[in-house]
Design a protein around this motif. Structure first.
Motif, mmCIF file in Angstrom:
data_model
loop_
_atom_site.group_PDB
_atom_site.id
_atom_site.type_symbol
_atom_site.label_atom_id
_atom_site.label_comp_id
_atom_site.label_asym_id
_atom_site.label_seq_id
_atom_site.Cartn_x
_atom_site.Cartn_y
_atom_site.Cartn_z
ATOM 1 N N LYS A 91 0.829 -1.206 0.000
ATOM 2 C CA LYS A 91 0.000 0.000 0.000
ATOM 3 C C LYS A 91 0.859 1.251 0.000
ATOM 4 C CE LYS A 91 -3.614 2.312 2.726
ATOM 5 N NZ LYS A 91 -2.874 3.449 3.315
ATOM 6 N N ASP A 92 1.750 1.378 0.971
ATOM 7 C CA ASP A 92 2.610 2.556 1.084
ATOM 8 C C ASP A 92 4.014 2.305 0.528
ATOM 9 O OD1 ASP A 92 0.680 4.208 2.425
ATOM 10 O OD2 ASP A 92 1.022 2.999 4.226
ATOM 11 N N ILE A 93 4.479 1.064 0.620
ATOM 12 C CA ILE A 93 5.803 0.685 0.106
ATOM 13 C C ILE A 93 5.626 -0.538 -0.787
ATOM 14 C CG2 ILE A 93 8.142 -0.067 0.688
ATOM 15 C CD1 ILE A 93 7.836 1.299 3.384
ATOM 16 N N SER A 94 5.953 -0.399 -2.070
ATOM 17 C CA SER A 94 5.822 -1.503 -3.022
ATOM 18 C C SER A 94 7.174 -1.854 -3.610
ATOM 19 C CB SER A 94 4.856 -1.142 -4.150
ATOM 20 O OG SER A 94 3.523 -1.163 -3.705
ATOM 21 N N THR A 95 7.309 -3.102 -4.056
ATOM 22 C CA THR A 95 8.583 -3.578 -4.610
ATOM 23 C C THR A 95 8.385 -4.166 -5.995
ATOM 24 O OG1 THR A 95 9.375 -4.095 -2.366
ATOM 25 C CG2 THR A 95 10.575 -5.063 -4.196
ATOM 26 N N ILE A 96 9.282 -3.787 -6.915
ATOM 27 C CA ILE A 96 9.348 -4.405 -8.236
ATOM 28 C C ILE A 96 10.600 -5.277 -8.236
ATOM 29 C CG2 ILE A 96 9.521 -4.017 -10.723
ATOM 30 C CD1 ILE A 96 8.475 -1.163 -10.193
ATOM 31 N N PHE A 97 10.415 -6.576 -8.419
ATOM 32 C CA PHE A 97 11.553 -7.495 -8.363
ATOM 33 C C PHE A 97 12.163 -7.698 -9.746
ATOM 34 C CE2 PHE A 97 9.041 -8.688 -4.593
ATOM 35 C CZ PHE A 97 10.013 -8.488 -3.625
ATOM 36 N N GLN A 98 13.328 -8.348 -9.752
ATOM 37 C CA GLN A 98 14.129 -8.487 -10.964
ATOM 38 C C GLN A 98 13.461 -9.373 -12.013
ATOM 39 O OE1 GLN A 98 18.216 -9.463 -10.220
ATOM 40 N NE2 GLN A 98 18.552 -10.298 -12.237
ATOM 41 N N ASP A 99 12.927 -10.514 -11.597
ATOM 42 C CA ASP A 99 12.371 -11.470 -12.550
ATOM 43 C C ASP A 99 10.851 -11.452 -12.477
ATOM 44 O OD1 ASP A 99 11.709 -13.516 -14.204
ATOM 45 O OD2 ASP A 99 12.848 -15.071 -13.161
ATOM 46 N N PRO A 100 10.174 -10.894 -13.483
ATOM 47 C CA PRO A 100 8.718 -10.795 -13.411
ATOM 48 C C PRO A 100 8.018 -12.147 -13.378
ATOM 49 C CG PRO A 100 9.496 -10.197 -15.613
ATOM 50 C CD PRO A 100 10.708 -10.324 -14.735
ATOM 51 N N MET A 101 8.636 -13.177 -13.974
ATOM 52 C CA MET A 101 7.958 -14.478 -14.019
ATOM 53 C C MET A 101 7.842 -15.095 -12.639
ATOM 54 S SD MET A 101 6.341 -15.964 -16.321
ATOM 55 C CE MET A 101 5.430 -17.499 -16.523
ATOM 56 N N THR A 102 8.824 -14.854 -11.776
ATOM 57 C CA THR A 102 8.741 -15.387 -10.415
ATOM 58 C C THR A 102 7.917 -14.476 -9.502
ATOM 59 O OG1 THR A 102 10.839 -14.325 -9.824
ATOM 60 C CG2 THR A 102 10.949 -16.585 -10.615
ATOM 61 N N SER A 103 7.622 -13.261 -9.968
ATOM 62 C CA SER A 103 6.817 -12.334 -9.172
ATOM 63 C C SER A 103 5.319 -12.533 -9.414
ATOM 64 C CB SER A 103 7.180 -10.884 -9.510
ATOM 65 O OG SER A 103 8.540 -10.630 -9.275
ATOM 66 N N LEU A 104 4.983 -13.171 -10.535
ATOM 67 C CA LEU A 104 3.583 -13.358 -10.900
ATOM 68 C C LEU A 104 3.153 -14.798 -10.640
ATOM 69 C CD1 LEU A 104 3.627 -11.414 -14.295
ATOM 70 C CD2 LEU A 104 2.630 -10.630 -12.143
ATOM 71 N N ASN A 105 1.891 -14.972 -10.260
ATOM 72 C CA ASN A 105 1.326 -16.301 -10.063
ATOM 73 C C ASN A 105 0.894 -16.849 -11.422
ATOM 74 O OD1 ASN A 105 -0.320 -18.527 -9.511
ATOM 75 N ND2 ASN A 105 -1.065 -17.655 -7.593
ATOM 76 N N PRO A 106 1.532 -17.918 -11.892
ATOM 77 C CA PRO A 106 1.217 -18.408 -13.242
ATOM 78 C C PRO A 106 -0.187 -18.969 -13.388
ATOM 79 C CG PRO A 106 2.664 -19.950 -12.100
ATOM 80 C CD PRO A 106 2.563 -18.727 -11.233
ATOM 81 N N THR A 107 -0.866 -19.247 -12.273
ATOM 82 C CA THR A 107 -2.197 -19.855 -12.337
ATOM 83 C C THR A 107 -3.319 -18.819 -12.244
ATOM 84 O OG1 THR A 107 -2.405 -20.187 -9.935
ATOM 85 C CG2 THR A 107 -1.266 -21.904 -11.202
#
Length: 354
Positions: A91-107
């Motif tokens: 909400k107040d602090i968000s993070t964008i990680f290096q590998d988008p595929m591991t950051s997203l739920n594939p299902t």
């Protein structure tokens, strides 16, 4: 300008079978509203651990914040319980990680993944959250957002997935956006698009960004200030101009010297000899001393304090002591420093340039 974040004397350790790894050792810095602070350094320097500690994403065990304060709008995040952090994280602090595929739920469809934060933190109903998710996909430059909101991560390219991750991070209008090498896995064309997108979003939302990278070319394009980390410590911090045009720490010289340029002249890159220290057994004195050709005897005994270069520029090197010999950066580094001011020869364009 007021500080939105103040990190004071942060220490983070990990308990392993081999012993305690001291990953972050006394890091202090601040972040102002609407500012971009880049944290740079070799792999293992403590960049990601520092920012994960800010977002309280250090797995415990084995990790732990041993000491220090993380003041976000005056509230010490280091002392909050996990349930309290859940109201801040995303909400107040968000993070964008290096590998988008591991950051997203594939299902899960990407729209649903964006909607989760909106429904939890903004208390939106499903229909309004989906409408907002489409708007966010439009904002991050994803074409045909109305149709693609119902697609799965595997149906997107790497650059498109990173845009989706940015949309998720922006969903609740965070005050601080932590970007942990968000363009490393992308090709240079998509990388440039993502960086331009982040600058544009920052202008629109006035969010503050902590940008982690090892690519100094990226730093010159996005940062207002730069913190250079080595062996779990900040060894130099200053404005982007001060770090690129007037670096004071030999480690910073090494990083700048290892940057390739677009000059036609043939020249070799300057390699930093040796390897970073084993943080299971932190070295006595200055951790960079074994790799520093300009090291003084005192470097092997005492860790240097932060010496003030200007009101915004500090460096932890005994070379700045009044009794230290005067040492200039190597010729190759000076050449790069000079080249940064010449748009015809520079490998980068400074922030704000077209």
């Amino acid at each position: 300008m007021e500080n939105i974040l103040e990190v004071k004397n942060l220490h983070v350790s990990f308990d392993t079978h081999g012993g305690e790894v001291t990953a972050v050792r006394g890091v202090s810095f601040d972040l102002k509203k609407g500012e971009t602070l880049a944290i740079v350094g070799e792999s293992g320097s403590g960049k990601s651990v520092t920012t994960r500690a800010i977002a309280r994403l250090i797995p415990s065990p084995p990790g732990r914040i041993k000491e220090g304060e993380i003041l976000f709008n005056g509230k010490d995040l280091a002392k909050l319980k996990e349930k309290q952090m859940q109201q801040i994280r995303g909400k107040d602090i968000s993070t964008i990680f290096q590998d988008p595929m591991t950051s997203l739920n594939p299902t899960m469809k990407i729209g649903k993944q964006i909607m989760e934060g909106l429904m939890k933190h903004q208390k939106m109903d499903r229909s309004l959250a989906k409408k907002k998710a489409i708007e966010l996909l439009d904002l991050v430059g994803l074409p045909d957002a109305k149709e693609r909101v119902d697609q799965y991560p595997h149906q997107f390219s790497g650059g498109q997935r990173q845009r989706v991750v940015i949309a998720i991070a922006l969903a609740c209008n965070p005050q601080i956006l932590i970007a942990d090498e968000p363009t490393t896995a992308l090709d240079v064309t998509i990388q440039a698009q993502i960086l331009e997108l982040m600058k544009d979003i920052q202008r629109k939302t006035e969010s503050s960004i902590i940008f982690i990278t090892h690519d100094l070319g990226v730093v010159a394009n996005v940062a207002d200030r730069v913190a250079v980390m080595y062996a779990g410590k900040i060894v130099e911090i200053g404005t982007v101009d001060e770090i690129f045009y007037n670096p004071k720490h030999p480690y910073t010289w090494g990083l700048l010297g290892s940057m390739p340029t677009l000059d036609n002249e043939e020249e070799s890159l300057v390699a930093i000899p040796g390897s970073p220290p084993d943080m299971l057994q932190p070295p006595k004195g200055d951790a960079f001393a074994p790799r520093n050709e300009y090291a003084l005897e005192i470097d092997n005994e005492l860790d240097p304090p932060m010496f003030k270069v200007s009101d915004t520029h500090y460096a932890a090197t005994w070379l700045l002591h009044e009794y230290a010999p005067k040492v200039e950066p190597p010729a190759a580094v000076k050449k790069r420093m000079k080249g940064f001011g010449n748009t015809g020869a520079s490998p980068i364009s400074k922030k704000g340039d077209d």
